[in-house]
Design an enzyme around this catalytic site. Structure first.
Site, PDB file in Angstrom:
ATOM      1  CB  CYS A  26      21.309  41.545  59.081  1.00 25.83           C
ATOM      2  SG  CYS A  26      22.873  42.320  58.450  1.00 25.83           S
ATOM      3  CG  HIS A 562      44.677  46.761  45.709  1.00 23.99           C
ATOM      4  ND1 HIS A 562      45.576  45.933  46.496  1.00 23.99           N
ATOM      5  CD2 HIS A 562      43.581  46.405  46.166  1.00 23.99           C
ATOM      6  CE1 HIS A 562      44.922  45.184  47.341  1.00 23.99           C
ATOM      7  NE2 HIS A 562      43.649  45.573  47.161  1.00 23.99           N
TER       8      HIS A 562
END
Length: 640
Positions: A26, A562
């Protein structure tokens, strides 16, 4: 092919080209449909230069690139030897999708390929209306008429374009879909409604239909299918099934022309007799229902849709409103729904401008400048993912600004009279063709200013970018840097941010960490849900889901932490951040709290890697402790 390496890395980390069922793009994103999303290295992609972020929504694995996504898309097709739109669909991937995800995937697959040219032609038609309203041309002039025709052509013959994209999405032959659609908008159809009326069906109801012709004795309800949406989508869906059935029974030697022959012969009459009228009535009812809900309170509708639009975009839910808007343009001649959203981009860049003026972080300031420019033209993903969403409060303030803008457009009865462009190019779409500049048009200008101003002021005052605090933090950073330079400190201690058991990275199930691809360091199996700063430095990255954070130390080391494995899939649930991107934090400061029990219940491991991502610049010496508390030494960094 300057993006060839990036394309190669992206393909490798989505599980390889063999894991790709399809890929389209897109305005800013590569939209993959993967056969197995678990094979994708999401965190590697997120930390890759050239990738803004990664989103999973609507059955799609979306890699956000930015404004140059068409070039990267072309490189992905070239590197992976994939065909245009790479429609190598795998039914097994569809089976794993929920009904909602399948709907969003369907809508995006049908409309996304033509949105660019649909917006472009809408802009042409809008500018034609603008120069007519300003009195620069006359309605009978060739200039106006040719511009209007150029802008109106695609929308008039929209079924043909949708016949191609829808048939391709359903797995049929696109040109058969175009042939069926061409029959629906054939010029000769207009002459078939001028003859004698043989009978009237459904007389006295809203479905009353005069009959002018029959097909094999069956009455044909003649309707106009120009600019229609639902009839051709339903027709191509049935046609794709008919075509597949015919391919199974027709010999290969004549399949090339016999299959299209029977498919068209069956589907064109069936569409005129049943699918077309039923779907047209359904579209009219949908348009009437949309308008009824909207008119209950245009102000409330504008506040809700305008305020939540950016959230819809993040999760890909905005695709659900696109066919409704196009259907409204077909059945009503205008659309009031998307009209409430088109000024949201200016609220977003209002927040970005405030961040740009307040922040002392050079990287964030630079990113804000480019995001602001993109937002002017309606491309807000760089602003959302790069600036406001990581900072949280500015994103909330931009949503408030979007609600204000949407509410004003609702009060001003703003309507989109065409599917226009984005950003500053959308204004002509508020001008009714053949009419002057009315309150709805001026209302859109007011909505822009108000939404922009509200988001800017709120972010500037309450967006967590306090000027005095930023100055102090900058001074602290500068002082710390000067101290490091003056004493020539060559070693920097990285302490444990968690209480728990130390593990080697090689013990982690995630290949991106265990292989060292993301950096070197250690992992901790936490015993408490509190993450403290392991070093003093600037928060260089705080992921929107709060499950991972990056810190740049005073000596320039980039530390990535993380929390857990695959916890990005929790979409921020059970994580609470106590810092913001760009903030200077001190060693031992609380950064993130996380609910260990809920994360475990969700089936996500809590093993937390702490790695140095730019280790080429440093030597790393690991501590030998196996059980650590916050503040205990993990490893020492020395400048090479």
């Amino acid at each position: 092919m300057k993006h060839e390496q990036l394309a190669t890395d992206i393909l490798a980390n989505v599980g390889g080209k063999e894991n790709v069922s399809s890929v389209v793009h897109c305005v800013t994103r590569l939209r993959f449909k993967l056969k197995d999303e678990s094979k994708a290295n999401t965190e590697v992609l997120k930390n890759m230069d050239g990738v803004v972020t990664v989103m999973k929504s609507g059955g799609q694995y979306q890699v956000v690139i930015g404004n140059h996504v068409p070039d990267v898309y072309a490189a992905v097709l070239h590197v992976g030897n994939l065909g245009a739109e790479s429609e190598n669909s795998d039914s097994t991937s569809d089976e794993k999708m929920s009904m909602g995800a399948k709907f969003i995937d369907l809508i995006s697959g049908v409309f996304q390929p033509i949105l660019g040219v649909l917006a472009a032609t809408g802009m042409i038609k809008g500018f034609a209306a603008l120069i007519l309203a300003l009195g620069w041309v006359d309605a009978t002039s060739g200039t106006y008429q040719l511009m209007n025709i150029a802008g109106d052509g695609l929308f008039t013959f929209l079924p043909i374009f949708l016949g191609y994209t829808a048939m391709k999405k359903f797995g049929g032959s696109p040109f058969i879909g175009m042939a069926i659609a061409a029959a629906l908008v054939h010029p000769a159809l207009s002459t078939l409604t001028t003859g004698e009326v043989s009978k009237v069906l459904f007389q006295g109801t809203v479905f009353e239909s005069p009959i002018h012709i029959t097909f094999l004795g069956i009455p044909v309800i003649m309707m106009s299918y120009a600019s229609s949406v639902i009839p051709i989508i339903l027709s191509t869906y049935v046609a794709s099934r008919v075509e597949k059935a015919l391919k199974k029974i027709i010999p290969d030697v004549v399949k090339t022309f016999v299959v299209p022959f029977f498919t068209i012969v069956i589907m064109v009459p069936l569409t005129f007799l049943a699918i077309g009228p039923i779907s047209t009535w359904a579209g009219s009812l949908l348009g009437a229902a949309t308008l009824w809900i909207y008119e209950l309170s245009p102000l409330v509708a504008g506040l809700i849709i305008g305020g939540l639009w950016q959230v819809f975009v993040i999760f890909g839910l905005h695709w659900g409103l696109v066919p409704i808007a196009i259907n409204n343009l077909t059945t009503l001649g205008y659309d009031p729904v998307l009209a409430t959203t088109v000024m949201v981009c200016f609220a977003q860049i209002g927040a970005v401008l405030a961040v740009m003026l307040k922040t002392k972080n050079k990287n964030l300031k630079s990113l804000s400048v480019s995001s602001f420019i993109s937002g002017i033209f309606g491309v807000t993903e760089p602003a959302i993912y790069g600036v406001t969403l990581p900072l949280k409060k500015p994103f909330i303030m931009s949503c408030i600004g979007g609600a204000v803008g949407g509410g004003i457009i609702g009060v001003a009865t703003g309507k989109l009279w065409m599917f226009g462009g984005m950003g500053i190019f959308v204004f002509p779409a508020f001008i009714k063709p053949g009419s002057g500049l009315d309150m709805a048009f001026y209302g859109s200008i007011i909505a822009l200013v108000a939404g922009f101003a509200v988001a800017f002021v709120l972010t500037y005052l309450f967006g967590g970018m306090n000027q005095e605090k930023s100055s102090n933090l900058t001074n602290e950073t500068t002082s710390a840097s000067k101290e490091v330079a003056a004493t020539k400190v060559e070693n920097e201690e990285v302490v444990s941010p968690l209480n728990g058991e130390v593990k080697a990275l090689s013990e982690i199930a995630d290949a991106a960490f265990s292989s060292g691809a993301l950096g070197q360091g250690v992992a901790i199996e936490p015993s408490e849900g509190k993450l403290l700063a392991p070093v003093s430095g600037t928060v260089s990255a705080l992921f929107p889901t709060n499950h991972a954070i990056g810190i740049t130390t005073d000596s320039g080391a980039d530390i990535l932490i993380h929390i857990g494995m695959d916890t990005v899939q929790l979409e921020g649930r059970y994580f609470t951040a106590h810092t913001t991107q760009g903030e200077y934090v001190k060693k031992g400061q609380l950064l993130i709290e996380f609910d260990m029990e809920e994360i475990k219940k969700a089936g996500k491991p809590l093993t937390t890697p702490i790695v140095v991502t730019n280790l080429k610049e440093f030597n790393l010496e690991l501590s030998k402790q196996k059980q650590v508390k916050t503040g205990d030494s993990l490893f020492t960094l020395g400048k090479k």
